[in-house]
Design a protein around this motif. Sequence first.
Motif, PDB file in Angstrom:
ATOM      1  N   ARG A 183       0.792  -1.238   0.000  1.00  0.00           N
ATOM      2  CA  ARG A 183       0.000   0.000   0.000  1.00  0.00           C
ATOM      3  C   ARG A 183       0.820   1.281   0.000  1.00  0.00           C
ATOM      4  O   ARG A 183       0.270   2.364  -0.123  1.00  0.00           O
ATOM      5  CB  ARG A 183      -0.944   0.003   1.204  1.00  0.00           C
ATOM      6  N   ILE A 184       2.139   1.157   0.193  1.00  0.00           N
ATOM      7  CA  ILE A 184       2.990   2.352   0.319  1.00  0.00           C
ATOM      8  C   ILE A 184       4.112   2.267  -0.703  1.00  0.00           C
ATOM      9  O   ILE A 184       4.797   1.248  -0.811  1.00  0.00           O
ATOM     10  CB  ILE A 184       3.586   2.460   1.744  1.00  0.00           C
ATOM     11  N   GLU A 185       4.308   3.352  -1.440  1.00  0.00           N
ATOM     12  CA  GLU A 185       5.358   3.396  -2.462  1.00  0.00           C
ATOM     13  C   GLU A 185       6.038   4.762  -2.448  1.00  0.00           C
ATOM     14  O   GLU A 185       5.549   5.697  -1.815  1.00  0.00           O
ATOM     15  CB  GLU A 185       4.765   3.149  -3.853  1.00  0.00           C
ATOM     16  N   TYR A 186       7.156   4.855  -3.157  1.00  0.00           N
ATOM     17  CA  TYR A 186       7.739   6.179  -3.381  1.00  0.00           C
ATOM     18  C   TYR A 186       8.286   6.273  -4.788  1.00  0.00           C
ATOM     19  O   TYR A 186       8.591   5.272  -5.434  1.00  0.00           O
ATOM     20  CB  TYR A 186       8.790   6.531  -2.314  1.00  0.00           C
ATOM     21  N   ILE A 187       8.353   7.505  -5.261  1.00  0.00           N
ATOM     22  CA  ILE A 187       8.896   7.779  -6.589  1.00  0.00           C
ATOM     23  C   ILE A 187       9.894   8.914  -6.453  1.00  0.00           C
ATOM     24  O   ILE A 187       9.644   9.899  -5.742  1.00  0.00           O
ATOM     25  CB  ILE A 187       7.791   8.127  -7.609  1.00  0.00           C
ATOM     26  N   LYS A 188      11.022   8.758  -7.115  1.00  0.00           N
ATOM     27  CA  LYS A 188      12.064   9.779  -7.041  1.00  0.00           C
ATOM     28  C   LYS A 188      12.148  10.502  -8.377  1.00  0.00           C
ATOM     29  O   LYS A 188      12.459   9.900  -9.402  1.00  0.00           O
ATOM     30  CB  LYS A 188      13.408   9.129  -6.692  1.00  0.00           C
ATOM     31  N   PHE A 189      11.806  11.787  -8.373  1.00  0.00           N
ATOM     32  CA  PHE A 189      11.947  12.620  -9.567  1.00  0.00           C
ATOM     33  C   PHE A 189      13.403  13.051  -9.684  1.00  0.00           C
ATOM     34  O   PHE A 189      14.082  13.278  -8.678  1.00  0.00           O
ATOM     35  CB  PHE A 189      11.047  13.859  -9.471  1.00  0.00           C
ATOM     36  N   GLU A 190      13.864  13.167 -10.922  1.00  0.00           N
ATOM     37  CA  GLU A 190      15.273  13.466 -11.163  1.00  0.00           C
ATOM     38  C   GLU A 190      15.431  14.873 -11.741  1.00  0.00           C
ATOM     39  O   GLU A 190      14.469  15.517 -12.149  1.00  0.00           O
ATOM     40  CB  GLU A 190      15.865  12.444 -12.146  1.00  0.00           C
ATOM     41  N   PHE A 191      16.670  15.301 -11.778  1.00  0.00           N
ATOM     42  CA  PHE A 191      17.037  16.590 -12.383  1.00  0.00           C
ATOM     43  C   PHE A 191      16.470  16.699 -13.805  1.00  0.00           C
ATOM     44  O   PHE A 191      15.996  17.744 -14.227  1.00  0.00           O
ATOM     45  CB  PHE A 191      18.570  16.666 -12.394  1.00  0.00           C
ATOM     46  N   SER A 192      16.475  15.587 -14.545  1.00  0.00           N
ATOM     47  CA  SER A 192      16.007  15.584 -15.938  1.00  0.00           C
ATOM     48  C   SER A 192      14.494  15.767 -16.051  1.00  0.00           C
ATOM     49  O   SER A 192      13.971  16.028 -17.131  1.00  0.00           O
ATOM     50  CB  SER A 192      16.411  14.277 -16.622  1.00  0.00           C
ATOM     51  N   ASP A 193      13.757  15.622 -14.924  1.00  0.00           N
ATOM     52  CA  ASP A 193      12.295  15.774 -14.944  1.00  0.00           C
ATOM     53  C   ASP A 193      11.849  17.235 -14.829  1.00  0.00           C
ATOM     54  O   ASP A 193      10.656  17.521 -14.942  1.00  0.00           O
ATOM     55  CB  ASP A 193      11.661  14.999 -13.771  1.00  0.00           C
TER      56      ASP A 193
END
Length: 230
Positions: free
Chosen positions: A203-213
């Motif tokens: 039920r729990i997740e994470y997403i890492k946005f990058e410099f390129s985003d």
Amino acid sequence: NDKEHKSSKYADGVLVHGVSGKLIKAQTANQRKMVELMEKNDMLFAIGPAGTGKTYTAVALAVKALKEKEVRRIVLTRPAVESGENLGFLPGDLKEKLDPYMQPLYDGLRDMIPFEKLDSYIEKGIIEIAPLAFMRGRTFKKAYIIADEMQNSTPNQMKMLLTRIGEGSKMVITGDPKQHDRKYEDNCLIDICSKIDGKRTKRIEYIKFEFSDIERSPIVRDILEIYGDN
């Protein structure tokens, strides 16, 4: 591949039909991945640099859920930590004190909900502005909670917030670990993501946005590059 990131629920890519016919869509691969992850999970940590659309996408998902009656209300919160100022020294009632801190969230809402309706939602508590410091003891049911700029919370505040989530609710926690305004304290976003890595749940997740985003403006990349954040 764009097709891989397109969610079945948002096949046309449109999250919300906004003000003046504006179509609100996830614009980048990571924004589309964020949409997908929130279909499958109840809680998502979206972390990364300024200008990547983390908060805007979270607001769009919350408005979508409200319009489709998946939730009864939206709760917006963030730590009131800015340049050493204290809320007590700001003029006005609680909402007026918090307004300067909540502008990024309001900006998104104004794109998606007509002004009068937005005003009415806030007045009726359908959209609630809740300071992080006042969250203890509450339980949010059938709500979409967005916790913004959470790099400025402490690990204890983070734990307190996460345990507010009740039945039928979803929560998105956003922040940039490199823009940390609390001095001499552990960065709770890095802390919680390392904990999630060590103990995956359904039920729990994470997403890492990058410099390129970064899509806000090419100059934002230049600025972060100057500061060595890339």
